[in-house]
Design a protein around this motif. Structure first.
Motif, PDB file in Angstrom:
ATOM      1  N   ALA A 164      23.798  73.385  28.094  1.00 18.32           N
ATOM      2  CA  ALA A 164      24.789  74.332  27.588  1.00 18.32           C
ATOM      3  C   ALA A 164      24.442  75.743  28.048  1.00 18.32           C
ATOM      4  CB  ALA A 164      24.837  74.271  26.059  1.00 18.32           C
ATOM      5  N   ALA A 165      25.470  76.508  28.401  1.00 15.42           N
ATOM      6  CA  ALA A 165      25.283  77.900  28.802  1.00 15.42           C
ATOM      7  C   ALA A 165      25.624  78.820  27.633  1.00 15.42           C
ATOM      8  CB  ALA A 165      26.167  78.228  30.002  1.00 15.42           C
ATOM      9  N   ASP A 166      25.026  80.000  27.635  1.00 10.42           N
ATOM     10  CA  ASP A 166      25.284  80.937  26.539  1.00 10.42           C
ATOM     11  C   ASP A 166      26.705  81.478  26.561  1.00 10.42           C
ATOM     12  OD1 ASP A 166      25.080  82.481  28.777  1.00 10.42           O
ATOM     13  OD2 ASP A 166      23.365  83.659  28.116  1.00 10.42           O
ATOM     14  N   THR A 167      27.434  81.257  27.654  1.00  8.06           N
ATOM     15  CA  THR A 167      28.832  81.677  27.728  1.00  8.06           C
ATOM     16  C   THR A 167      29.773  80.640  27.117  1.00  8.06           C
ATOM     17  OG1 THR A 167      29.072  80.639  29.908  1.00  8.06           O
ATOM     18  CG2 THR A 167      28.379  82.943  29.855  1.00  8.06           C
ATOM     19  N   GLY A 168      29.214  79.502  26.667  1.00  6.57           N
ATOM     20  CA  GLY A 168      30.038  78.421  26.159  1.00  6.57           C
ATOM     21  C   GLY A 168      30.396  77.403  27.211  1.00  6.57           C
ATOM     22  N   GLY A 169      29.971  77.634  28.463  1.00  8.00           N
ATOM     23  CA  GLY A 169      30.272  76.709  29.538  1.00  8.00           C
ATOM     24  C   GLY A 169      29.146  75.729  29.795  1.00  8.00           C
ATOM     25  N   SER A 201      15.380  75.494  24.740  1.00  6.59           N
ATOM     26  CA  SER A 201      16.343  75.317  23.647  1.00  6.59           C
ATOM     27  C   SER A 201      15.873  76.008  22.380  1.00  6.59           C
ATOM     28  CB  SER A 201      16.574  73.826  23.395  1.00  6.59           C
ATOM     29  OG  SER A 201      17.099  73.195  24.538  1.00  6.59           O
ATOM     30  N   GLU A 202      14.557  76.025  22.154  1.00  9.27           N
ATOM     31  CA  GLU A 202      14.031  76.725  20.982  1.00  9.27           C
ATOM     32  C   GLU A 202      14.160  78.230  21.134  1.00  9.27           C
ATOM     33  OE1 GLU A 202      10.062  75.289  20.802  1.00  9.27           O
ATOM     34  OE2 GLU A 202      10.587  73.399  19.805  1.00  9.27           O
ATOM     35  N   GLN A 203      13.993  78.732  22.351  1.00  7.64           N
ATOM     36  CA  GLN A 203      14.069  80.174  22.582  1.00  7.64           C
ATOM     37  C   GLN A 203      15.509  80.667  22.669  1.00  7.64           C
ATOM     38  OE1 GLN A 203      11.568  81.540  25.829  1.00  7.64           O
ATOM     39  NE2 GLN A 203      10.040  79.984  25.410  1.00  7.64           N
ATOM     40  N   ALA A 204      16.418  79.818  23.150  1.00  4.24           N
ATOM     41  CA  ALA A 204      17.822  80.225  23.311  1.00  4.24           C
ATOM     42  C   ALA A 204      18.726  79.126  22.765  1.00  4.24           C
ATOM     43  CB  ALA A 204      18.124  80.509  24.771  1.00  4.24           C
ATOM     44  N   LEU A 216      16.738  58.805  33.726  1.00  6.52           N
ATOM     45  CA  LEU A 216      17.682  59.664  33.017  1.00  6.52           C
ATOM     46  C   LEU A 216      17.125  59.995  31.638  1.00  6.52           C
ATOM     47  CD1 LEU A 216      20.512  60.994  32.689  1.00  6.52           C
ATOM     48  CD2 LEU A 216      21.310  58.784  31.824  1.00  6.52           C
ATOM     49  N   THR A 217      17.151  61.255  31.284  1.00  7.55           N
ATOM     50  CA  THR A 217      16.649  61.707  29.984  1.00  7.55           C
ATOM     51  C   THR A 217      17.709  62.552  29.309  1.00  7.55           C
ATOM     52  OG1 THR A 217      14.402  61.815  30.887  1.00  7.55           O
ATOM     53  CG2 THR A 217      14.794  62.906  28.780  1.00  7.55           C
ATOM     54  N   ARG A 218      17.895  62.308  28.020  1.00 10.79           N
ATOM     55  CA  ARG A 218      18.710  63.226  27.228  1.00 10.79           C
ATOM     56  C   ARG A 218      17.840  63.747  26.090  1.00 10.79           C
ATOM     57  NH1 ARG A 218      24.566  62.675  24.062  1.00 10.79           N
ATOM     58  NH2 ARG A 218      24.952  64.925  24.070  1.00 10.79           N
ATOM     59  N   ILE A 219      17.697  65.049  26.027  1.00 16.59           N
ATOM     60  CA  ILE A 219      16.861  65.665  25.006  1.00 16.59           C
ATOM     61  C   ILE A 219      17.361  67.078  24.739  1.00 16.59           C
ATOM     62  CG2 ILE A 219      15.142  66.590  26.619  1.00 16.59           C
ATOM     63  CD1 ILE A 219      13.019  65.771  24.463  1.00 16.59           C
ATOM     64  N   ALA A 220      17.349  67.470  23.478  1.00 15.02           N
ATOM     65  CA  ALA A 220      17.786  68.809  23.062  1.00 15.02           C
ATOM     66  C   ALA A 220      19.188  69.123  23.582  1.00 15.02           C
ATOM     67  CB  ALA A 220      16.786  69.871  23.530  1.00 15.02           C
ATOM     68  N   GLY A 221      20.029  68.086  23.699  1.00 12.72           N
ATOM     69  CA  GLY A 221      21.399  68.267  24.140  1.00 12.72           C
ATOM     70  C   GLY A 221      21.579  68.322  25.644  1.00 12.72           C
ATOM     71  N   ALA A 222      20.485  68.415  26.407  1.00 11.37           N
ATOM     72  CA  ALA A 222      20.572  68.499  27.866  1.00 11.37           C
ATOM     73  C   ALA A 222      20.453  67.111  28.487  1.00 11.37           C
ATOM     74  CB  ALA A 222      19.476  69.410  28.406  1.00 11.37           C
ATOM     75  N   VAL A 223      20.936  66.988  29.718  1.00 14.07           N
ATOM     76  CA  VAL A 223      20.853  65.746  30.483  1.00 14.07           C
ATOM     77  C   VAL A 223      20.023  66.021  31.732  1.00 14.07           C
ATOM     78  CG1 VAL A 223      22.153  63.989  31.745  1.00 14.07           C
ATOM     79  CG2 VAL A 223      23.077  64.943  29.624  1.00 14.07           C
ATOM     80  N   ILE A 224      18.976  65.214  31.939  1.00  4.78           N
ATOM     81  CA  ILE A 224      18.060  65.382  33.074  1.00  4.78           C
ATOM     82  C   ILE A 224      18.046  64.080  33.859  1.00  4.78           C
ATOM     83  CG2 ILE A 224      15.724  65.974  33.792  1.00  4.78           C
ATOM     84  CD1 ILE A 224      15.304  67.076  30.913  1.00  4.78           C
ATOM     85  N   LEU A 225      18.272  64.153  35.168  1.00  6.86           N
ATOM     86  CA  LEU A 225      18.235  62.976  36.030  1.00  6.86           C
ATOM     87  C   LEU A 225      17.244  63.238  37.158  1.00  6.86           C
ATOM     88  CD1 LEU A 225      19.450  60.168  36.682  1.00  6.86           C
ATOM     89  CD2 LEU A 225      21.134  61.349  38.109  1.00  6.86           C
ATOM     90  N   VAL A 226      16.218  62.369  37.274  1.00  5.81           N
ATOM     91  CA  VAL A 226      15.171  62.531  38.281  1.00  5.81           C
ATOM     92  C   VAL A 226      15.177  61.312  39.198  1.00  5.81           C
ATOM     93  CG1 VAL A 226      12.711  62.908  38.698  1.00  5.81           C
ATOM     94  CG2 VAL A 226      13.784  63.831  36.627  1.00  5.81           C
ATOM     95  N   ALA A 227      15.123  61.546  40.506  1.00  6.50           N
ATOM     96  CA  ALA A 227      15.152  60.456  41.478  1.00  6.50           C
ATOM     97  C   ALA A 227      13.841  59.669  41.448  1.00  6.50           C
ATOM     98  CB  ALA A 227      15.404  61.004  42.875  1.00  6.50           C
ATOM     99  N   HIS A 228      13.958  58.341  41.395  1.00  2.53           N
ATOM    100  CA  HIS A 228      12.805  57.444  41.483  1.00  2.53           C
ATOM    101  C   HIS A 228      12.777  56.855  42.884  1.00  2.53           C
ATOM    102  CE1 HIS A 228       9.858  54.398  40.524  1.00  2.53           C
ATOM    103  NE2 HIS A 228      10.692  53.432  40.828  1.00  2.53           N
ATOM    104  N   ARG A 229      11.770  57.218  43.684  1.00  2.00           N
ATOM    105  CA  ARG A 229      11.697  56.814  45.084  1.00  2.00           C
ATOM    106  C   ARG A 229      10.613  55.776  45.348  1.00  2.00           C
ATOM    107  NH1 ARG A 229      16.597  58.719  46.443  1.00  2.00           N
ATOM    108  NH2 ARG A 229      16.745  61.002  46.445  1.00  2.00           N
TER     109      ARG A 229
END
Length: 462
Positions: free
Chosen positions: A92-97, A53-56, A14-27
């Motif tokens: 985060a989406a640009d629509t606020g969602g 995140s830097e671009q948007a 699990l990674t949290r960076i630049a406000g996003a949450v990323i979960l990658v399966a470890h097999r």
């Protein structure tokens, strides 16, 4: 997303960076290491999230989805040859969602007044959705061997602020106030020990990614550009160990802290277009119990086994022999090599006018309600598109993949299907049941909705 992210204990990355949450399966066997496939994939995904995140900065969700799709085509097979890289991203989406991107055995759960499931395993390739913030929480899980999803636990005080952790999933809480955390400096902690005991004590370094004082994970990225820099905003006279203010009490009418149990099974349409007027909002429709099996069968029978004659680039990706550039990574292809039988990769992306994308890995039927059509029962992936004009039929058109070509066929719809080739201003109305080959950049109009065909990997040189 400035929200509390709580870690569900497990063995994935699990990674949290630049406000996003990323979960990658470890097999792989054992716990993840810096060289594990899941960790290598997590670093690559984190890099593209930071770049997006830097671009948007107002909402990178759409760009994250676009970049993650291309990353899948270019890098995933190199990192994990022959095995799927299962992962999910909440941003985060640009629509606020909330933007949701899933591939493989990853599931997102939105818990509010109702429970919505988004399952990566249901999609022919990926799930790329934008939804409104749920009333209570958004959870991201890696599916177990039986496809079950854990119940949403009681909200705790854990908060992954930034970095990497071992986890089975993550929960982004939208109810109540954020959980505030702090961490003392090592020198300040050592000074407190000396003051109370009179002894010289050293503070041992942490033995894992988690700091037991704050339940905060430290970044583990090899790239120094991804290492966040933290600065103190307290005046010099105020000690860094001073606790933050106590969280405010939740209002009396707020939802209970212990949500009801979430059901372990359920289906949804991963390609359902928005049903509200706001751009990008996309609530899940009613479950379709037959959708997952139909899409799985289509993906296995069509996307994974279609063999065509083609070239291979220097990275061994299968490519269209008519193109000077690789269909997967965009690099130049030696066209003097002999033709060979290759497994066909996805031939492009359909991008809807609200930003939703659909990877063309298998034949599809498009319309406002294509799930029960003859084409869907025959194995075509149903792509449901909302249309308020009344000009779209239930099963309006089909996308057929013929060798290396993407074709569109009008199914005899009442109002017809129109195509505009790149560089032209006029629309061409198709003759019913007569296929037309689409070039990259071509647009297709169904009712009042427009889709555009884009390449998976554009050439890197000009």
């Amino acid at each position: 997303m400035d929200r509390q992210v709580e870690v569900v204990a497990g063995s994935h990355v699990l990674t949290r960076i630049a406000g996003a949450v990323i979960l990658v399966a470890h097999r792989e066997r054992g716990v993840p290491t810096a060289d594990s496939r899941a960790m290598v994939a997590a670093r690559g995904l984190a890099e593209l999230v930071v770049e997006a995140s830097e671009q948007a900065p107002e909402g990178p969700g759409r760009l994250v989805a676009r970049q993650a799709t291309r990353w899948l085509m270019k890098e995933a097979d190199r990192i994990s040859p022959g095995e799927s890289v299962d992962f999910g991203i909440l941003s985060a989406a640009d629509t606020g969602g909330l933007a949701i991107f899933l591939h493989g055995a990853a599931t997102a759960v939105l818990a509010g007044r109702t429970v919505e499931y988004y399952r990566g395993s249901d999609a022919a390739f990926t799930v790329d959705r934008v939804a409104e913030h749920p009333a209570r929480a958004a959870a991201l899980y890696i599916d177990d061997g039986k496809g079950r999803v854990p119940e949403l636990p009681e909200r705790g005080i854990g908060s992954l602020v930034e970095g990497v952790a071992q986890a089975a999933g993550a929960i982004v809480w939208f109810v109540g106030d954020p959980v505030l955390t702090w961490r003392p400096r090592a020198s300040e902690t050592a000074g407190r020990h000396r003051a109370t005991t009179g002894e010289q004590r050293s503070v041992p370094p942490p033995t894992s990614a988690f700091d037991p004082v704050t339940d905060r994970a430290e970044p583990q990225f090899d790239d120094p550009d991804l290492t966040p820099t933290r600065t103190s905003t307290r005046p010099p006279s105020e000690p860094d160990f001073a606790p933050e203010p106590e969280p405010r009490s939740a209002p009396a009418d707020s939802p209970p802290s212990r949500p009801e149990s979430l059901p372990a099974t359920g289906g949804f349409d991963p390609h359902h277009a928005p049903t509200q007027t706001e751009a990008g909002t996309n609530p899940a429709p009613k479950p379709d119990p037959n959708l997952q099996s139909r899409l799985d069968a289509t993906a296995k029978a069509t996307a994974l086994t279609v063999k065509v004659r083609g070239f291979k680039c220097a990275r061994a990706h299968p490519s269209d022999p008519r193109s000077a550039f690789c269909s997967v990574c965009g690099m130049p292809v030696d066209q003097t090599q002999p033709l060979a039988e290759v497994i066909r990769p996805p031939l492009g992306m359909l991008v809807l006018d609200d930003g939703m994308t659909y990877m063309l890995a298998a034949d599809a039927v498009l319309g406002r309600d294509p799930e029960q059509s003859e084409a869907a029962r025959a194995g075509l992936a149903p792509l449901r598109i909302d249309d308020s004009s009344g000009g779209m039929s239930r099963a309006h058109a089909e996308i057929r993949l013929l060798n290396w070509d993407v074709t569109v066929v009008d199914r005899g719809s009442t109002n017809g299907t129109r195509v505009r080739n790149p560089g032209y201003r006029d629309w061409i109305r198709l003759q019913p049941n007569q296929p037309m080959t689409l070039a990259p950049g071509a647009e297709v109009m169904l009712g009042n909705r427009v889709l555009r065909l884009e390449p998976v990997a554009p050439p890197p040189f000009g």
